[in-house]
Design an enzyme around this catalytic site. Structure first.
Site, short mmCIF file in Angstrom:
data_model
loop_
_atom_site.label_atom_id
_atom_site.label_comp_id
_atom_site.label_asym_id
_atom_site.label_seq_id
_atom_site.Cartn_x
_atom_site.Cartn_y
_atom_site.Cartn_z
N LYS A 34 0.77 -1.15 0.04
CA LYS A 34 -0.42 0.16 0.45
C LYS A 34 1.11 0.88 0.06
O LYS A 34 0.10 1.99 -1.16
CB LYS A 34 -0.80 -0.02 1.25
CG LYS A 34 -1.46 1.38 1.87
CD LYS A 34 -2.32 1.25 2.90
CE LYS A 34 -1.21 1.51 4.06
NZ LYS A 34 -0.94 2.72 4.28
N ASN A 35 2.26 1.07 0.98
CA ASN A 35 3.52 2.15 0.51
C ASN A 35 3.57 2.69 -0.60
O ASN A 35 4.34 3.27 -0.01
CB ASN A 35 3.17 1.97 2.44
CG ASN A 35 2.51 2.98 3.13
OD1 ASN A 35 1.25 2.81 3.14
ND2 ASN A 35 2.66 1.90 4.56
N ARG A 67 -4.59 10.53 5.18
CA ARG A 67 -3.31 11.41 5.38
C ARG A 67 -2.29 11.79 4.04
O ARG A 67 -1.87 12.65 3.86
CB ARG A 67 -2.11 11.29 6.48
CG ARG A 67 -1.38 12.49 7.07
CD ARG A 67 -0.47 11.87 7.99
NE ARG A 67 0.89 13.27 8.34
CZ ARG A 67 1.75 12.82 7.21
NH1 ARG A 67 1.47 12.11 6.47
NH2 ARG A 67 2.85 14.11 7.19
N CYS A 73 -3.78 11.97 13.23
CA CYS A 73 -5.18 10.40 13.20
C CYS A 73 -5.33 10.07 14.38
O CYS A 73 -4.05 10.95 15.53
CB CYS A 73 -4.20 10.60 12.00
SG CYS A 73 -3.06 9.48 12.02
N PRO A 104 2.17 16.01 10.81
CA PRO A 104 2.96 17.05 10.78
C PRO A 104 3.50 16.74 9.05
O PRO A 104 3.44 15.91 8.82
CB PRO A 104 2.99 18.01 11.31
CG PRO A 104 4.31 17.15 12.00
CD PRO A 104 3.32 16.00 12.49
N ASP A 151 5.68 19.45 8.09
CA ASP A 151 6.25 20.72 7.48
C ASP A 151 7.62 20.95 6.76
O ASP A 151 7.52 21.73 6.22
CB ASP A 151 6.56 21.52 9.21
CG ASP A 151 7.31 20.69 10.47
OD1 ASP A 151 6.94 19.47 10.41
OD2 ASP A 151 8.10 20.61 10.63
N LEU A 152 7.93 19.92 7.07
CA LEU A 152 9.76 19.13 6.41
C LEU A 152 9.17 19.26 4.53
O LEU A 152 9.81 19.75 4.42
CB LEU A 152 9.81 18.22 7.15
CG LEU A 152 10.35 17.82 7.90
CD1 LEU A 152 10.88 16.66 8.26
CD2 LEU A 152 11.10 18.78 8.54
N ASP A 158 5.78 0.38 12.22
CA ASP A 158 4.38 -0.40 11.73
C ASP A 158 4.28 -1.58 11.77
O ASP A 158 3.18 -2.52 11.23
CB ASP A 158 4.23 -0.40 9.88
CG ASP A 158 4.43 1.08 9.07
OD1 ASP A 158 4.69 1.66 7.89
OD2 ASP A 158 3.65 1.42 9.90
N ILE A 189 8.70 6.48 17.00
CA ILE A 189 8.50 7.47 15.32
C ILE A 189 7.18 7.95 16.01
O ILE A 189 7.44 9.21 15.13
CB ILE A 189 8.07 6.44 13.99
CG1 ILE A 189 9.68 6.20 14.03
CG2 ILE A 189 8.11 7.54 13.12
CD1 ILE A 189 10.33 6.21 14.00
C1 EPZ Z 1 5.00 6.69 6.25
O1 EPZ Z 1 3.82 7.72 6.67
C2 EPZ Z 1 3.72 5.64 6.25
N1 EPZ Z 1 2.55 6.17 5.16
C3 EPZ Z 1 3.74 5.13 7.63
O2 EPZ Z 1 2.90 4.12 7.53
C4 EPZ Z 1 4.94 4.46 8.50
O3 EPZ Z 1 4.64 4.68 9.76
C5 EPZ Z 1 5.25 5.94 8.36
O4 EPZ Z 1 5.85 6.37 6.92
C6 EPZ Z 1 6.95 5.54 9.58
O5 EPZ Z 1 7.17 4.30 8.74
C7 EPZ Z 1 3.12 6.01 4.31
O6 EPZ Z 1 4.00 5.91 3.74
C8 EPZ Z 1 1.51 6.24 3.51
P1 EPZ Z 1 6.64 10.23 8.24
P2 EPZ Z 1 5.26 9.26 6.77
O7 EPZ Z 1 7.13 11.55 7.57
O8 EPZ Z 1 5.45 9.03 5.68
C9 EPZ Z 1 7.98 13.63 11.49
C10 EPZ Z 1 0.65 2.25 7.62
O9 EPZ Z 1 0.51 1.97 8.49
N2 EPZ Z 1 7.26 14.68 10.38
O10 EPZ Z 1 8.18 9.36 7.66
O11 EPZ Z 1 3.01 10.31 7.23
C11 EPZ Z 1 6.21 12.62 12.02
O12 EPZ Z 1 5.32 13.26 12.35
C12 EPZ Z 1 0.95 4.38 8.18
O13 EPZ Z 1 0.51 2.35 7.25
C13 EPZ Z 1 7.24 15.91 10.89
O14 EPZ Z 1 7.29 16.36 12.17
O15 EPZ Z 1 5.69 9.03 8.56
C14 EPZ Z 1 6.53 11.88 12.37
O16 EPZ Z 1 7.18 11.67 13.84
C15 EPZ Z 1 1.24 4.41 9.53
N3 EPZ Z 1 7.53 16.66 9.80
C16 EPZ Z 1 8.06 11.48 11.61
O17 EPZ Z 1 7.98 12.32 11.33
C17 EPZ Z 1 6.69 15.96 8.64
O18 EPZ Z 1 7.12 17.16 7.51
C18 EPZ Z 1 8.08 9.98 11.08
O19 EPZ Z 1 6.78 10.57 9.87
C19 EPZ Z 1 6.74 14.69 8.56
C20 EPZ Z 1 7.21 13.83 9.40
#
Ligand code: EPZ
Length: 434
Positions: A22-23, A95, A119, A125, A127-128, A308, A330
């Site tokens: 899915k991802n 998201r 969620c 967020p 922001d990055l 995950d 995470i």
């Molecule tokens: C992806 O989410 C996956 N989703 C998530 O899978 C997975 O848990 C996550 O990566 C971590 O591996 C998809 O790929 C669609 P992140 P993502 O940005 O990209 C912080 C599932 O169960 N952050 O890697 O949204 C964030 O808050 C889902 O299949 C910022 O601060 O996760 C988190 O603490 C759930 N600012 C950390 O980084 C930003 O701009 C990692 O988040 C972006 C993220």
């Protein structure tokens, strides 16, 4: 509201087949925005989030066809993007809709994307994503819950992520491939799903070096062309099935997977006392039966133990002899499954980011509530060993990321069935889109 009814006690025996990731599918579908040509994606999982992404792309003007002969194959053409807006009604349900932000700005120079909001597992967020796009020249404002982005043409830049972000890396990679000049991206996510997206982009004519590593170098091109690409297997679905085989004391072969993407989970299961054997490049066999041993996990970005898989592993830890420490690094709120597991008899204590699991605990069947995608998987795993018949409510969370999991589990001996409206068949879904 769909429910699962699960009677515990059966060891899972046989072979279960893994669907596409899915991802990976979500960013690859968004990549169709980057070209006027048609792209064909194969091995797409039949899950709710993919349907949501199809609705999102269609709402912006994309044409989407599901191949009658091969329902896991989808063709997407974004020749006309009549309405480059990701509307809140859709974004609030997923998201990952923010993944269209980078491609829309790169292709059209304009984007209007609803802010995703948080969620169940955290604030989430973006922001990055925004900071990187601004560094590439985009002017981004926020009002009425929407991001408005404009730019003549994105310019290559030197991007260094403050935090490792999977969709942030993917969003900005898709922005960089059509930007003017070179983009150097450092501290990128190394998840296989990022490499999957990069492979599709390269097939479309993008110039990317270092895909799957923490540093990527992109030479922007003026346009991309169509391509056909097969999505990698879902390493999280595969890992979930491995734990199902271990926790039920079964003998389960997980086929159509990619063991090379699952090392942290395979090693941890072996440490916990399960027998795990890798067969070639697409299958893993797990045998349980012996007493499981406590083993600690600490979630990390890839190739560390995946966040995950944390909830699923916690279910296994309830059956292991001793004390297992489960540390979630995470997300700030990814222990929603703990209370429900405790209602089934698990002995778990949460302090900050660490859950202390004491086992083995005899689990008894209960009526429990699913709260998010992976917490749902944890409850299914617990119900498979609980004494009696459990009722899992709100399994629509499960349908977001697991393709007909009740059929796959029943096929290897689980006593599980879905109560309520059956998840739309491929036919239902096709007519819903066309
Ligand atoms: C992806 O989410 C996956 N989703 C998530 O899978 C997975 O848990 C996550 O990566 C971590 O591996 C998809 O790929 C669609 P992140 P993502 O940005 O990209 C912080 C599932 O169960 N952050 O890697 O949204 C964030 O808050 C889902 O299949 C910022 O601060 O996760 C988190 O603490 C759930 N600012 C950390 O980084 C930003 O701009 C990692 O988040 C972006 C993220």
């Amino acid at each position: 509201m769909d429910k699962f009814v699960i009677r515990g006690g059966n060891p899972l025996v046989g072979t279960v087949r893994v669907s596409g990731a899915k991802n990976s599918a979500l960013p690859c579908m968004a990549a169709a925005i980057l070209t006027e040509d048609e792209i064909t994606l194969e091995n797409l999982p039949h899950v709710r989030d993919i349907n949501t992404e199809r609705k999102l792309l269609s709402s912006m003007g994309a044409e989407i066809w599901v191949d009658d002969t091969k329902p896991d194959r989808v063709k997407i053409c974004c020749r006309t993007l009549s309405d480059p807006v990701a509307k809140y009604e859709i974004v609030k349900t997923m998201r990952a809709s923010s993944l269209v932000l980078g491609p829309l700005i790169a292709r059209a120079g304009v984007a209007r994307v609803a802010m995703p909001g948080g969620c169940a597992i955290g604030g989430r967020p973006i922001d990055l994503h925004i900071r990187g796009l601004e560094k590439m020249g985009a002017v981004i404002t926020q009002e009425h819950g929407y991001l408005e982005a404009r730019v003549e043409r994105l310019l290559g830049a030197h991007l260094v992520f403050d935090k490792i972000t999977v969709t942030g890396t993917e969003d900005l990679l898709m922005a960089a491939v059509l930007a003017e000049g070179e983009t150097l991206m450092e501290n990128c996510a190394r998840e296989p799903e990022v490499a999957d997206l990069a492979a599709l982009l390269i097939a479309m004519g993008a110039k990317i070096e270092g895909a799957g590593t923490s540093t990527m170098r992109v030479q922007g091109v003026s346009s991309l062309h169509g391509a056909r690409y097969r999505i990698n297997p879902d390493r999280i679905e595969a890992g979930t099935f491995l734990i199902a085989g271990a926790i039920t004391g079964g003998d389960l072969t997980v086929a159509d997977c990619n063991p090379a993407h699952m090392s942290a989970v395979i090693n941890k299961l072996q440490e916990a006392g399960a027998r795990v054997d890798v067969f070639g490049t697409d299958a893993v066999r797990v045998r349980g039966g012996g007493q499981l041993r406590a083993a600690d996990i600490s979630t990390e970005e890839y190739p560390g133990f995946p966040t995950d898989m944390q909830a699923q592993y916690m279910a296994l830890a309830t059956q292991a002899e001793g004390v297992s420490l489960v540390e979630e690094n995470i997300f700030e709120n990814r222990f929603m499954h703990v209370q429900e597991l405790a209602r089934m008899g698990a002995n778990i204590k949460v302090e900050g980011r660490t859950a202390t699991v004491r086992g083995p605990a005899k689990l008894s069947a209960a009526a429990v509530m699913c709260s998010d995608l992976r917490a749902s998987a944890s409850l299914v795993l617990a119900a498979l060993v609980a004494d009696g018949e459990s009722i899992l409510d709100r399994v629509y969370h499960m349908d977001r990321g697991y393709e007909r999991i009740e059929e796959k589990l029943a096929g290897v001996g689980a006593q599980i069935y879905r109560m309520g409206n059956v998840f739309p068949t491929r036919e239902d879904e096709k007519t819903a889109i066309e």
